[in-house]
Write an enzyme that holds these catalytic residues in place. Sequence first.
Site, PDB file in Angstrom:
ATOM      1  N   ASP A   1       0.851  -1.194   0.000  1.00 33.73           N
ATOM      2  CA  ASP A   1       0.000   0.000   0.000  1.00 33.73           C
ATOM      3  C   ASP A   1       0.888   1.246   0.000  1.00 33.73           C
ATOM      4  O   ASP A   1       1.855   1.342   0.760  1.00 33.73           O
ATOM      5  CB  ASP A   1      -0.902   0.007   1.239  1.00 33.73           C
ATOM      6  CG  ASP A   1      -1.955   1.088   1.174  1.00 33.73           C
ATOM      7  OD1 ASP A   1      -3.005   0.846   0.564  1.00 33.73           O
ATOM      8  OD2 ASP A   1      -1.722   2.173   1.733  1.00 33.73           O
TER       9      ASP A   1
ATOM     10  N   HIS B   1      -5.316  14.167  -9.328  1.00 30.44           N
ATOM     11  CA  HIS B   1      -5.430  12.739  -9.618  1.00 30.44           C
ATOM     12  C   HIS B   1      -4.521  12.301 -10.764  1.00 30.44           C
ATOM     13  O   HIS B   1      -4.102  11.137 -10.818  1.00 30.44           O
ATOM     14  CB  HIS B   1      -6.889  12.387  -9.935  1.00 30.44           C
ATOM     15  CG  HIS B   1      -7.779  12.448  -8.730  1.00 30.44           C
ATOM     16  ND1 HIS B   1      -7.828  11.453  -7.781  1.00 30.44           N
ATOM     17  CD2 HIS B   1      -8.655  13.405  -8.307  1.00 30.44           C
ATOM     18  CE1 HIS B   1      -8.691  11.766  -6.833  1.00 30.44           C
ATOM     19  NE2 HIS B   1      -9.201  12.954  -7.127  1.00 30.44           N
TER      20      HIS B   1
ATOM     21  N   GLU C   1      -4.756   2.436  -4.312  1.00 28.50           N
ATOM     22  CA  GLU C   1      -3.297   2.444  -4.200  1.00 28.50           C
ATOM     23  C   GLU C   1      -2.760   1.154  -3.586  1.00 28.50           C
ATOM     24  O   GLU C   1      -1.622   1.107  -3.113  1.00 28.50           O
ATOM     25  CB  GLU C   1      -2.848   3.651  -3.354  1.00 28.50           C
ATOM     26  CG  GLU C   1      -3.223   3.593  -1.891  1.00 28.50           C
ATOM     27  CD  GLU C   1      -4.592   4.174  -1.585  1.00 28.50           C
ATOM     28  OE1 GLU C   1      -4.803   4.585  -0.427  1.00 28.50           O
ATOM     29  OE2 GLU C   1      -5.448   4.208  -2.483  1.00 28.50           O
TER      30      GLU C   1
END
Length: 337
Positions: free
Chosen positions: A206, A219, A249
């Site tokens: 992550d 973004h 993510e």
Amino acid sequence: MQGSFDQAIKVAEQAKEFMLLHLIAPIPSHYAVAYCYFSKENLSLIKKIDGQLTSKKPLDAIFIDALFNEFLSNSQNIEDNIFTPFGETLNSTLAQLDNQVSSGQAAISHLNKIEKTLAQLSVEKPLQNITTFLLNAIGQSTAQHESLSTELYKASEEVSQLKLKLEESRQEALIDTLTGLLNRRGCDKKLQALSLDNIHSSLVIDIDHFKKVNDSFGHSIGDKVIQLVAKIIKEHVTPDDIPVRYGGEEFVVVLSNKSQQFAHTMAEKIRLAIAKLKLVQRQSNTQLPSITVSIGIAELHNNMTWATLFNNADQALYQAKNSGRNRCVLASANTAA
């Protein structure tokens, strides 16, 4: 067999006319919905379309796409229930026509011989007229069959092309478009080829503080970060491993036939490579903060499912997050690397 072919042609024509009448865009998924509606194989789909028509609501792309996703999104069902049976019917009919054409050509050859013999023998004119009539009739029938065969071969080729496109779409459905890694569905499909009796390990990766990157730089920059992390993951895994963008993510890597110790070594290499990234936003020439990842590592043990393996790795990931991030944690020992 002729009946099943005629029925398939009838359903195909009804589907085409239906799409023209309601101005439905002629794409494969829309055609599949229309074909299933007239083939009367899915009563729930028929009920929804009839309800839409009865209420005089439009059969727009949103409605048709929703039906496709609800009833037909499993592309294997489309191939099994539409393209494969239709293709088999075409092939069977073509074989019959080819046999008829061959028989007709053989008959013409024999009649030509008879006609020549009759002419040499100077026999009665009526007999020669009958032979000529038979030649013309069989010749016309053969020509008609050959013409129909040509059209059917074209249709058969179109079915083959549709099946090819369907397979391409099926493969595309397994891939995450942003990173080129497998998505969850692709991961599930790949896992079917692995035995739970062997030793496998999993990484759950992550990106740390990813929301701050999105909030601060937008973004598009966030997507670029995800792509770079995915690229590093791909560079460190072997062809036997299964790298996956699991969502947002978060990434998962299944290390086929590899121990947790091996997985830990690979995880550290991935973590360090990502920490070395130096990213600059081109428009503002602003350097992004350091990109780091936290990684949970687990190993598949006896009587364990894939879900349990991923859950163990996920729990180790949470500990890595709670221990300060930018680190790897082994699920078995629960100690930060």
